[in-house]
Design a protein around this motif. Structure first.
Motif, PDB file in Angstrom:
ATOM      1  N   SER A   1       7.955  -0.530   3.896  1.00  0.00           N
ATOM      2  CA  SER A   1       6.669  -0.646   3.227  1.00  0.00           C
ATOM      3  C   SER A   1       5.615  -1.063   4.234  1.00  0.00           C
ATOM      4  CB  SER A   1       6.744  -1.611   2.051  1.00  0.00           C
ATOM      5  OG  SER A   1       7.018  -2.892   2.540  1.00  0.00           O
ATOM      6  N   PHE A   2       4.406  -0.595   3.998  1.00  0.00           N
ATOM      7  CA  PHE A   2       3.297  -0.892   4.894  1.00  0.00           C
ATOM      8  C   PHE A   2       2.214  -1.585   4.083  1.00  0.00           C
ATOM      9  CE2 PHE A   2       5.241   3.177   6.150  1.00  0.00           C
ATOM     10  CZ  PHE A   2       5.736   2.827   7.400  1.00  0.00           C
ATOM     11  N   LYS A   3       1.830  -2.771   4.544  1.00  0.00           N
ATOM     12  CA  LYS A   3       0.828  -3.557   3.812  1.00  0.00           C
ATOM     13  C   LYS A   3      -0.572  -3.002   4.048  1.00  0.00           C
ATOM     14  CE  LYS A   3       1.525  -7.710   5.414  1.00  0.00           C
ATOM     15  NZ  LYS A   3       2.695  -7.645   6.308  1.00  0.00           N
ATOM     16  N   GLU A   4      -1.449  -3.280   3.092  1.00  0.00           N
ATOM     17  CA  GLU A   4      -2.839  -2.879   3.247  1.00  0.00           C
ATOM     18  C   GLU A   4      -3.434  -3.528   4.499  1.00  0.00           C
ATOM     19  OE1 GLU A   4      -5.112  -3.224  -0.251  1.00  0.00           O
ATOM     20  OE2 GLU A   4      -6.980  -2.596   0.725  1.00  0.00           O
ATOM     21  N   GLY A   5      -4.128  -2.730   5.300  1.00  0.00           N
ATOM     22  CA  GLY A   5      -4.777  -3.249   6.501  1.00  0.00           C
ATOM     23  C   GLY A   5      -3.853  -3.475   7.683  1.00  0.00           C
ATOM     24  N   SER A   6      -2.582  -3.132   7.504  1.00  0.00           N
ATOM     25  CA  SER A   6      -1.662  -3.317   8.633  1.00  0.00           C
ATOM     26  C   SER A   6      -1.802  -2.159   9.613  1.00  0.00           C
ATOM     27  CB  SER A   6      -0.220  -3.413   8.138  1.00  0.00           C
ATOM     28  OG  SER A   6       0.149  -2.206   7.510  1.00  0.00           O
ATOM     29  N   PHE A   7      -1.347  -2.402  10.830  1.00  0.00           N
ATOM     30  CA  PHE A   7      -1.413  -1.382  11.879  1.00  0.00           C
ATOM     31  C   PHE A   7       0.010  -1.246  12.406  1.00  0.00           C
ATOM     32  CE2 PHE A   7      -4.489   0.511  15.050  1.00  0.00           C
ATOM     33  CZ  PHE A   7      -3.535   1.144  15.819  1.00  0.00           C
ATOM     34  N   THR A   8       0.712  -0.248  11.909  1.00  0.00           N
ATOM     35  CA  THR A   8       2.135  -0.144  12.212  1.00  0.00           C
ATOM     36  C   THR A   8       2.402   0.955  13.226  1.00  0.00           C
ATOM     37  OG1 THR A   8       2.555  -0.768   9.935  1.00  0.00           O
ATOM     38  CG2 THR A   8       4.429   0.078  11.197  1.00  0.00           C
ATOM     39  N   GLY A   9       3.158   0.629  14.234  1.00  0.00           N
ATOM     40  CA  GLY A   9       3.581   1.636  15.189  1.00  0.00           C
ATOM     41  C   GLY A   9       5.003   2.073  14.866  1.00  0.00           C
ATOM     42  N   ILE A  10       5.221   3.376  14.873  1.00  0.00           N
ATOM     43  CA  ILE A  10       6.581   3.877  14.680  1.00  0.00           C
ATOM     44  C   ILE A  10       7.095   4.322  16.043  1.00  0.00           C
ATOM     45  CG2 ILE A  10       8.011   5.597  13.530  1.00  0.00           C
ATOM     46  CD1 ILE A  10       6.315   5.396  11.188  1.00  0.00           C
ATOM     47  N   LEU A  11       8.168   3.702  16.472  1.00  0.00           N
ATOM     48  CA  LEU A  11       8.724   3.988  17.796  1.00  0.00           C
ATOM     49  C   LEU A  11      10.095   4.613  17.643  1.00  0.00           C
ATOM     50  CD1 LEU A  11       7.970   0.471  19.383  1.00  0.00           C
ATOM     51  CD2 LEU A  11       6.442   2.456  19.263  1.00  0.00           C
ATOM     52  N   GLY A  12      10.530   5.235  18.704  1.00  0.00           N
ATOM     53  CA  GLY A  12      11.871   5.816  18.673  1.00  0.00           C
ATOM     54  C   GLY A  12      11.966   6.973  19.635  1.00  0.00           C
TER      55      GLY A  12
ATOM     56  N   ILE B   1       2.239   5.314  -3.176  1.00  0.00           N
ATOM     57  CA  ILE B   1       1.011   4.762  -2.608  1.00  0.00           C
ATOM     58  C   ILE B   1       0.322   4.006  -3.722  1.00  0.00           C
ATOM     59  CG2 ILE B   1      -1.274   5.340  -1.729  1.00  0.00           C
ATOM     60  CD1 ILE B   1       0.019   7.474  -0.072  1.00  0.00           C
ATOM     61  N   ASN B   2       0.038   2.748  -3.492  1.00  0.00           N
ATOM     62  CA  ASN B   2      -0.485   1.877  -4.554  1.00  0.00           C
ATOM     63  C   ASN B   2       0.361   2.010  -5.811  1.00  0.00           C
ATOM     64  OD1 ASN B   2      -2.575   0.966  -2.937  1.00  0.00           O
ATOM     65  ND2 ASN B   2      -3.919   2.647  -3.558  1.00  0.00           N
ATOM     66  N   ASP B   3       1.649   2.012  -5.633  1.00  0.00           N
ATOM     67  CA  ASP B   3       2.605   2.092  -6.743  1.00  0.00           C
ATOM     68  C   ASP B   3       2.596   3.409  -7.502  1.00  0.00           C
ATOM     69  OD1 ASP B   3       3.825  -0.401  -6.405  1.00  0.00           O
ATOM     70  OD2 ASP B   3       2.073  -1.378  -7.303  1.00  0.00           O
ATOM     71  N   GLU B   4       1.896   4.418  -6.968  1.00  0.00           N
ATOM     72  CA  GLU B   4       1.942   5.714  -7.635  1.00  0.00           C
ATOM     73  C   GLU B   4       2.772   6.679  -6.798  1.00  0.00           C
ATOM     74  OE1 GLU B   4      -1.889   7.253  -8.600  1.00  0.00           O
ATOM     75  OE2 GLU B   4      -1.044   9.008  -9.632  1.00  0.00           O
ATOM     76  N   ASN B   5       3.703   7.341  -7.436  1.00  0.00           N
ATOM     77  CA  ASN B   5       4.528   8.320  -6.735  1.00  0.00           C
ATOM     78  C   ASN B   5       3.646   9.464  -6.241  1.00  0.00           C
ATOM     79  OD1 ASN B   5       6.298  10.414  -6.034  1.00  0.00           O
ATOM     80  ND2 ASN B   5       7.857   9.598  -7.420  1.00  0.00           N
ATOM     81  N   ILE B   6       3.755   9.781  -4.945  1.00  0.00           N
ATOM     82  CA  ILE B   6       2.822  10.781  -4.406  1.00  0.00           C
ATOM     83  C   ILE B   6       3.050  12.168  -5.009  1.00  0.00           C
ATOM     84  CG2 ILE B   6       2.403   9.610  -2.221  1.00  0.00           C
ATOM     85  CD1 ILE B   6       4.251  11.762  -0.948  1.00  0.00           C
ATOM     86  N   ASN B   7       4.226  12.409  -5.546  1.00  0.00           N
ATOM     87  CA  ASN B   7       4.458  13.710  -6.182  1.00  0.00           C
ATOM     88  C   ASN B   7       3.625  13.876  -7.445  1.00  0.00           C
ATOM     89  OD1 ASN B   7       6.239  14.559  -4.298  1.00  0.00           O
ATOM     90  ND2 ASN B   7       8.044  13.795  -5.395  1.00  0.00           N
ATOM     91  N   HIS B   8       3.173  12.762  -7.997  1.00  0.00           N
ATOM     92  CA  HIS B   8       2.385  12.857  -9.230  1.00  0.00           C
ATOM     93  C   HIS B   8       0.889  12.831  -8.951  1.00  0.00           C
ATOM     94  CE1 HIS B   8       6.133  10.794 -11.093  1.00  0.00           C
ATOM     95  NE2 HIS B   8       6.334  12.080 -10.838  1.00  0.00           N
ATOM     96  N   MET B   9       0.526  12.780  -7.660  1.00  0.00           N
ATOM     97  CA  MET B   9      -0.895  12.721  -7.342  1.00  0.00           C
ATOM     98  C   MET B   9      -1.429  14.117  -7.086  1.00  0.00           C
ATOM     99  SD  MET B   9      -0.768   9.493  -4.761  1.00  0.00           S
ATOM    100  CE  MET B   9      -2.490   9.149  -4.537  1.00  0.00           C
ATOM    101  N   LYS B  10      -2.708  14.320  -7.468  1.00  0.00           N
ATOM    102  CA  LYS B  10      -3.360  15.597  -7.144  1.00  0.00           C
ATOM    103  C   LYS B  10      -3.584  15.671  -5.633  1.00  0.00           C
ATOM    104  CE  LYS B  10      -5.688  17.319 -11.166  1.00  0.00           C
ATOM    105  NZ  LYS B  10      -6.246  16.288 -12.054  1.00  0.00           N
TER     106      LYS B  10
ATOM    107  N   MET C   1       0.833  -1.206   0.000  1.00  0.00           N
ATOM    108  CA  MET C   1       0.000   0.000   0.000  1.00  0.00           C
ATOM    109  C   MET C   1       0.871   1.262   0.000  1.00  0.00           C
ATOM    110  SD  MET C   1      -3.463   0.417   0.676  1.00  0.00           S
ATOM    111  CE  MET C   1      -4.349   1.844   0.204  1.00  0.00           C
ATOM    112  N   ILE C   2       1.739   1.373   1.039  1.00  0.00           N
ATOM    113  CA  ILE C   2       2.690   2.494   1.055  1.00  0.00           C
ATOM    114  C   ILE C   2       4.085   1.911   0.912  1.00  0.00           C
ATOM    115  CG2 ILE C   2       3.545   4.504   2.321  1.00  0.00           C
ATOM    116  CD1 ILE C   2       1.102   4.382   4.062  1.00  0.00           C
ATOM    117  N   ARG C   3       4.893   2.533   0.065  1.00  0.00           N
ATOM    118  CA  ARG C   3       6.265   2.056  -0.087  1.00  0.00           C
ATOM    119  C   ARG C   3       7.196   3.262  -0.062  1.00  0.00           C
ATOM    120  NH1 ARG C   3       5.879   0.060  -4.965  1.00  0.00           N
ATOM    121  NH2 ARG C   3       7.591   1.146  -5.962  1.00  0.00           N
TER     122      ARG C   3
END
Ligand SMILES: Nc1ncnc2c1ncn2[C@@H]1O[C@H](COP(=O)(O)OP(=O)(O)OP(=O)(O)O)[C@@H](O)[C@H]1O
Ligand SMILES: [Mg+2]
Lengths: 327, 263
Positions: free
Chosen positions: B23-34, B60-69, B1-3
């Motif tokens: 990368s974060f899979k669809e439906g995953s629940f990821t915690g970022i720690l630090g 996101i879904n293989d689309e570069n976010i810079n190219h998204m509206k 989903m996100i890469r």
């Protein structure tokens, strides 16, 4: 909401009526009725009402609407409640453009056009200088405003010396003067006002998002940079046309939005239309005062608004030292 | 989903994020720690596209976010900042409604009935009914934080980026809020990436964990390899004891100067 609109309409009618009947030449109710009676000779009264007072009252109304609406929007763009076109130097830059058009003997609509170019240029300069953080620092904004205003006023004063006797017209620009009102000018002002208010209202929700700061506006799908630029250009358009035809009238864009915010909150859906409406009413009242208080002598309207506005500004500046909007 | 690929980022000249690949899979629940200052918020803002990486890209879904509206992106991703910049008086309802901006069909007409219904639903879901008419500036820190989450949910996103959404919440609301988010992730397949400081909440709720240190990814995995005395000692520098309950490890910090507590 309904209540405040009702109060607004009431104010509007009362002030409008008082305004029509007051001024250098006394018009009483009989004279007024006489207009509609074919048997009485009422040409003079007609002339005064339809060619002098009405255009002037309407111009006051339009100018107030222009200044208050653009003030409201600039406050959101700069994220600062003290951002009034007069205070941050945009009015002075519009004057600069109008004076240039005057010096070159251009037709009167060009006053507005040149004023527009100079005020867009200056508002972008101010925007870029004060952009360092997310919120525009009040001190920076005011300092830049003072610097720009003084610099451009120096030019305007210079022009006054240059043209010598004819300089009354320039003085009018620096103090705000509605005496030159005409239907033609009314029409020239209606278009920029309509366009800007349309653009402002169109973007009301995105402006609300901008109240959370750039980062959150961005996350809500707003193209922040584009929105801010569009808003600056549009506000400059209204300010420019109001200044070109009525001169620098300060503080309207500060007082009115602030009071509406206190009563109705900051949501732009209500704030923009209400500020616009009440700005118009306020200036109509100020104009009536300027015409009557020393009648038949007239004091410039900018003097009247500054008289109320400057203390109010001081109060706000002291209260909101941290540069926050607060309720 | 996100890469995230080879992402590096710096404020001015200082390099903050160094060559991040995640990368974060669809439906995953990821915690970022630090630890504080390790670059967690900066990473989220890069995923958000608010900060532009010096090198590398986010897909996101293989689309570069810079190219998204912007609008399309905001329909997909909701964001809750660590600290909101909001400082104007509007009602809670008006504030949450702003989450519908990316879905506006016609700017002139503004929000429609459908938008208001969705807002109502979220207000109920987040238990915010009694604040509906309140001025957001008068809310307590925790109340406001829940309103922020509600606004992000109003975007009906497929991805939620949360920056310490529970930092101002009491334990009851913290558990409730993460519970709501967890349900969304499990039942609706929403991908959640959240920065968390509370390691025990992270251990309990997150399916995946990312541990950051000094602007780099120190380790990825889940509670089983990250909630570990040696790992945490190395990253945070404190001693701890791990206990287990229901197969989930929890951490108890060991205070070096414990002696003083018994005086
Ligand atoms: N706007 C900025 N300009 C310059 N440096 C910044 C800026 N924002 C953050 N930093 C620096 O970048 C580093 C990472 O900051 P970041 O906010 O990402 O940390 P964090 O992991 O979210 O920390 P915390 O747990 O305290 O929220 C810090 O050293 C911080 O001082
Ligand atoms: Mg952070």
């Amino acid at each position: 909401m309904k209540k405040i609109i009702f109060v607004g309409i009431l104010f509007f009618l009362v002030i409008f009526a008082v305004s029509v009947f007051s001024g250098g030449v006394k018009i009483n109710f009989d004279d007024f009725i006489g207009i509609f009676d074919k048997n009485t000779d009422s040409d003079l009264i007609k002339l005064i009402i339809f060619d002098v007072r009405l255009p002037r009252i309407i111009m006051a109304l339009l100018t107030g609407m222009m200044l208050a609406s653009s003030g409201t929007v600039m406050q959101t763009v700069f994220q600062n409640p003290l951002a009034d076109p007069y205070i941050i130097g945009i009015s002075a830059s519009a004057t600069f453009g109008a004076v240039i058009a005057f010096l070159f003997n251009l037709p009167d609509y060009m006053y507005g056009v040149l004023a527009f170019f100079s005020s867009v240029a200056v508002s972008f300069i101010i925007f870029n200088i004060s952009k360092s953080g997310k919120k525009t620092n009040t001190a920076t904004l005011l300092i830049v405003g003072i610097a720009v205003s003084s610099f451009l006023s120096a030019f305007t004063s210079f022009a006054m010396y240059l043209v010598g006797e004819d300089s009354f017209k320039i003085i009018m620009w620096t103090m705000g003067y509605l005496g030159g009102a005409s239907w033609r000018k009314v029409i020239l002002m209606i278009f920029p006002l309509a366009v800007s208010v349309f653009v402002f209202i169109m973007n009301r929700n995105e402006l609300d998002a901008l109240l959370s700061g750039e980062e959150e506006a961005h996350s809500l799908g707003v193209s922040v940079e584009k929105l801010k630029k569009t808003m600056l250009i549009t506000s400059s358009l209204t300010v420019a046309f109001s200044v070109a035809f009525t001169g620098m009238i300060g503080f309207v864009g500060l007082i009115i939005p602030h009071i509406i915010r206190m009563i109705m909150g900051s949501s732009n859906s209500k704030l923009i239309p209400l500020s616009t409406f009440f700005g118009g009413i306020f200036l109509m009242a100020a104009d009536t005062i300027s015409r009557t208080i020393l009648a038949p002598v007239e004091i410039p309207i900018g003097v009247v608004t500054s008289f109320f506005g400057a203390p109010f500004f001081l109060y706000l500046a002291l209260k909101a030292k941290r540069g926050h909007f607060d309720k | 989903m996100i890469r995230i690929e080879n992402l590096s980022f710096g404020y001015c000249k200082r390099n903050i994020l160094k060559n991040i690949n995640l990368s974060f899979k669809e439906g995953s629940f990821t915690g970022i720690l630090g630890p504080n200052g390790s670059g967690k918020s900066t990473l989220l803002k890069n995923i958000l596209g608010y900060l532009k990486p010096n090198s590398g890209s986010v897909f996101i879904n293989d689309e570069n976010i810079n190219h998204m509206k912007r609008k399309e992106y905001a329909k997909l991703v909701g964001f809750v900042p660590q600290k909101s910049g909001f400082s104007m008086a509007v009602s809670v309802e008006e504030f949450i409604l702003l989450g519908r901006i990316p879905h506006l069909k016609n700017k002139w007409n503004g929000f429609e009935k459908n938008d208001r219904e969705i807002t109502d639903e979220i207000i109920k879901q987040m238990n915010l009914e009694k604040f509906r008419e309140r001025n957001v500036l008068t809310l307590s820190g925790g109340e406001f934080q829940r309103v922020l989450v509600a606004r992000a949910l109003c975007q009906q996103p497929k991805i939620l980026l949360l920056d310490e959404p529970t930092s101002a919440l009491d334990l009851n609301y913290a558990v409730e809020l993460l519970g709501v988010v967890k349900e969304l992730s499990v039942y609706k397949g929403i991908t959640v990436v959240t920065v968390l400081h509370d390691l025990n909440l992270a251990s309990f709720f997150c399916s995946d964990l990312v541990l950051m240190k000094n602007g780099g990814v120190y380790m990825t995995g889940n509670q089983n390899n990250i909630i570990d005395s040696d790992v945490l000692k190395d990253v945070y520098g404190f001693d701890s004891k791990i206990i287990e309950d229901g197969g989930i490890p929890y951490i108890i910090p060991v205070c070096k100067s414990r002696g003083v507590l018994n005086v």
